[in-house]
Motif scaffolding. Structure first.
Motif, PDB file in Angstrom:
ATOM      1  N   ASP A  22       5.188  -2.750   2.558  1.00 57.68           N
ATOM      2  CA  ASP A  22       5.005  -1.304   2.644  1.00 57.68           C
ATOM      3  C   ASP A  22       3.559  -0.933   2.323  1.00 57.68           C
ATOM      4  OD1 ASP A  22       4.899  -1.876  -0.021  1.00 57.68           O
ATOM      5  OD2 ASP A  22       6.831  -0.967  -0.507  1.00 57.68           O
ATOM      6  N   ASP A  23       3.322   0.324   1.978  1.00 60.00           N
ATOM      7  CA  ASP A  23       1.954   0.774   1.717  1.00 60.00           C
ATOM      8  C   ASP A  23       1.324   0.058   0.519  1.00 60.00           C
ATOM      9  OD1 ASP A  23       2.058   2.423   3.849  1.00 60.00           O
ATOM     10  OD2 ASP A  23       2.446   4.263   2.711  1.00 60.00           O
ATOM     11  N   ARG A  24       2.180  -0.359  -0.433  1.00 61.09           N
ATOM     12  CA  ARG A  24       1.650  -1.116  -1.577  1.00 61.09           C
ATOM     13  C   ARG A  24       0.981  -2.401  -1.106  1.00 61.09           C
ATOM     14  NH1 ARG A  24       5.237  -3.353  -5.999  1.00 61.09           N
ATOM     15  NH2 ARG A  24       6.395  -4.011  -4.186  1.00 61.09           N
ATOM     16  N   VAL A  25       1.643  -3.076  -0.164  1.00 60.63           N
ATOM     17  CA  VAL A  25       1.093  -4.322   0.373  1.00 60.63           C
ATOM     18  C   VAL A  25      -0.193  -4.035   1.145  1.00 60.63           C
ATOM     19  CG1 VAL A  25       1.499  -6.137   2.093  1.00 60.63           C
ATOM     20  CG2 VAL A  25       3.259  -5.605   0.399  1.00 60.63           C
ATOM     21  N   LEU A  26      -0.183  -2.973   1.952  1.00 53.98           N
ATOM     22  CA  LEU A  26      -1.393  -2.638   2.718  1.00 53.98           C
ATOM     23  C   LEU A  26      -2.558  -2.351   1.770  1.00 53.98           C
ATOM     24  CD1 LEU A  26       0.205  -0.433   5.512  1.00 53.98           C
ATOM     25  CD2 LEU A  26      -0.774  -2.725   5.776  1.00 53.98           C
ATOM     26  N   ASP A  27      -2.303  -1.621   0.680  1.00 50.93           N
ATOM     27  CA  ASP A  27      -3.358  -1.336  -0.300  1.00 50.93           C
ATOM     28  C   ASP A  27      -3.846  -2.628  -0.966  1.00 50.93           C
ATOM     29  OD1 ASP A  27      -3.129   1.310   0.251  1.00 50.93           O
ATOM     30  OD2 ASP A  27      -1.963   1.818  -1.540  1.00 50.93           O
ATOM     31  N   ASP A  31      -3.604  -7.308  -7.265  1.00 54.14           N
ATOM     32  CA  ASP A  31      -2.565  -6.752  -8.149  1.00 54.14           C
ATOM     33  C   ASP A  31      -1.146  -6.904  -7.593  1.00 54.14           C
ATOM     34  OD1 ASP A  31      -4.645  -5.865  -9.723  1.00 54.14           O
ATOM     35  OD2 ASP A  31      -4.717  -3.909  -8.726  1.00 54.14           O
ATOM     36  N   LEU A  32      -0.947  -7.644  -6.537  1.00 57.62           N
ATOM     37  CA  LEU A  32       0.409  -7.745  -5.980  1.00 57.62           C
ATOM     38  C   LEU A  32       0.660  -9.155  -5.450  1.00 57.62           C
ATOM     39  CD1 LEU A  32       2.946  -6.069  -5.312  1.00 57.62           C
ATOM     40  CD2 LEU A  32       1.953  -5.589  -3.080  1.00 57.62           C
ATOM     41  N   THR A  33       1.840  -9.682  -5.758  1.00 55.84           N
ATOM     42  CA  THR A  33       2.227 -10.971  -5.202  1.00 55.84           C
ATOM     43  C   THR A  33       3.742 -11.005  -5.086  1.00 55.84           C
ATOM     44  OG1 THR A  33       1.892 -13.359  -5.349  1.00 55.84           O
ATOM     45  CG2 THR A  33       2.355 -12.212  -7.429  1.00 55.84           C
ATOM     46  N   GLY A  34       4.296 -12.147  -4.742  1.00 52.91           N
ATOM     47  CA  GLY A  34       5.742 -12.292  -4.629  1.00 52.91           C
ATOM     48  C   GLY A  34       6.212 -12.167  -3.197  1.00 52.91           C
ATOM     49  N   CYS A  35       7.511 -12.011  -3.046  1.00 56.56           N
ATOM     50  CA  CYS A  35       8.129 -11.758  -1.745  1.00 56.56           C
ATOM     51  C   CYS A  35       8.619 -10.315  -1.810  1.00 56.56           C
ATOM     52  CB  CYS A  35       9.283 -12.736  -1.520  1.00 56.56           C
ATOM     53  SG  CYS A  35      10.004 -12.604   0.118  1.00 56.56           S
ATOM     54  N   VAL A  36       7.947  -9.427  -1.112  1.00 55.59           N
ATOM     55  CA  VAL A  36       8.155  -7.981  -1.318  1.00 55.59           C
ATOM     56  C   VAL A  36       8.201  -7.257   0.023  1.00 55.59           C
ATOM     57  CG1 VAL A  36       7.011  -7.944  -3.574  1.00 55.59           C
ATOM     58  CG2 VAL A  36       5.656  -7.624  -1.508  1.00 55.59           C
TER      59      VAL A  36
END
Ligand code: AMP
Length: 398
Positions: free
Chosen positions: A82-87, A74-79
């Protein structure tokens, strides 16, 4: 701004420290560790070395750390990492078991060790955010699609670099600038003349991507990096029915099938010789039929995918080769481009033979309608540039 790029391989940890500015990038130092089992210890040692060598007064003097994360649910890009990336990494750890846990550990380590330093993740899937649904979806039941099973695509940093560099080589600053700003501003509108690139990243891990006006329209890799071309020891494309059939007939479990498809397949599995394209080429030249088959299957698959993108884009202006095999194996490049005069591809044999060892060059003949180029890969530089744009340009926009 200094940017540290942390490259956490399945068994290695490599890093490069860059000084970044609007004018460009300069690498201050690099290093790495092999046969790694404890990434936290490596990161501690790297930070100690950077201070001892005088590159930093302390770890807190880093402006940003960039991570080439592979696949996030559910996540991509250059971001921001943070915890969103870890999840997101945790959510797909079964699909990228060699990489996702390593990056999660690396990000957590920097979070604890120097919490004030900006952490940025550049997902390998980021370049494929704008691929149309028709090309990104598999024909599977909705319950499978709800699990996130679809084509994601990988090698995004490498293919994006090719998108930018080919535009520069073709003197198409409009496309180059669109590519540079892609993860900061999105694709926006584009009204220029078409620039269609077939990008062949051929190394230990390989993929072919179609790039239309700086945007990926599709790629040979799919749900995981196991798909597409035959990889060094990973299977590439395989009919879905082969797995249950092999499990039943060989009496192996799904886990055993996965291990065989991800460690004993690809060029290694076909050749029975090696996972290294050089060894396979040498064995083929010495008369080993299985090695010849592995080599031929790789070439066939590259042509299959390149042909697909040629058709989808209605033609091409550029074919590009990069990574270990693409940058060095002139014989393979010639075989990939053989008998394509009617499509406008003519290789210059002397120019092709001369480009190797990390050199950039044009290998097509002067009368070739489509330009064929070799462009050295530099993924760490790509990450440093994207992290710099994310931090500097992103902050300016917000
Ligand atoms: P990479 O993953 O980009 O580091 O590429 C690694 C692959 O490049 C290995 O499988 C090598 O077989 C291949 N490679 C490196 N140098 C050469 C060469 N001179 N000729 C053919 N293949 C090469």
């Amino acid at each position: 701004m200094n940017v540290l790029v942390a490259n956490l391989g399945s068994t290695s940890f490599k890093y490069r420290l860059f000084d970044m500015s609007e004018a460009g990038a300069s690498m201050l130092t690099s290093g790495g560790f092999e046969r790694v089992s404890d990434y936290t210890a490596c990161i501690e040692k790297m930070l100690e070395d950077l201070v001892a060598e005088g590159h930093l007064g302390s770890a807190d003097e880093l402006d940003a750390v960039g991570f080439k994360t592979v696949l996030g649910k559910d996540l991509t890009g250059c971001v921001d990492a943070d915890d969103r990336v870890l999840d997101a990494l945790e959510g797909f750890k079964e699909v990228a078991p060699a990489h996702n846990p390593a990056y999660a550990e690396g990000i957590r380590c920097f979070q604890q060790r120097c919490p004030g330093v900006r952490r940025v993740a550049l997902f390998e899937t980021a370049f494929y955010q704008w691929v149309e649904a028709a090309a990104a979806n598999y024909a599977i039941p909705s319950a499978w699609r709800d699990l996130g099973i679809r084509r994601y695509g990988f090698h995004g940093a490498s293919h994006k670099f090719i998108a930018e560099r080919t535009a520069e080589l073709m003197e198409r600053e409009d496309v180059a600038e669109r590519v540079r700003q892609l993860y900061v501003q999105g694709p926006g509108d584009f009204n220029g003349a078409p620039l269609r690139v077939i990008s062949c990243h051929l190394g230990g891990s390989s993929s072919v991507t179609g790039i239309h006006n700086g945007l990926a329209i599709g790629t040979s890799m799919g749900f995981s990096p196991q798909s597409g071309l035959p990889q060094n020891n990973r299977v590439g494309d395989l009919d879905a029915m082969a797995i249950p059939y092999a499990c039943k007939m060989l009496g192996i479990t799904v886990d055993e099938a996965e291990a065989q498809l991800t460690k004993q397949s690809g060029l290694l599995g076909l050749s029975g010789v090696s996972n290294d394209a050089r060894d396979i080429r040498d064995a083929a030249l010495a008369g080993n039929a299985d090695a010849q088959l592995a080599n031929d299957a790789l070439i066939d698959s590259i042509r299959h995918w390149a042909g697909s993108f040629f058709f989808k884009m209605g033609g091409a202006e550029v074919i590009s080769f990069t990574a270990g095999i693409g940058e060095n194996d002139a014989t393979l490049r010639a075989a990939v481009c053989a008998n394509l005069q009617e499509l406008g591809v003519i290789i210059d044999p002397a120019a092709n033979a001369a480009v190797r060892g990390g050199k950039e060059g044009v290998i097509s003949a002067a009368n070739s309608r489509i330009k064929v180029v070799v462009i050295p890969a530099n993924e760490e530089l790509v990450i440093a540039r994207e992290v710099f744009r994310h931090v500097a340009v992103g902050d300016a926009l917000s």
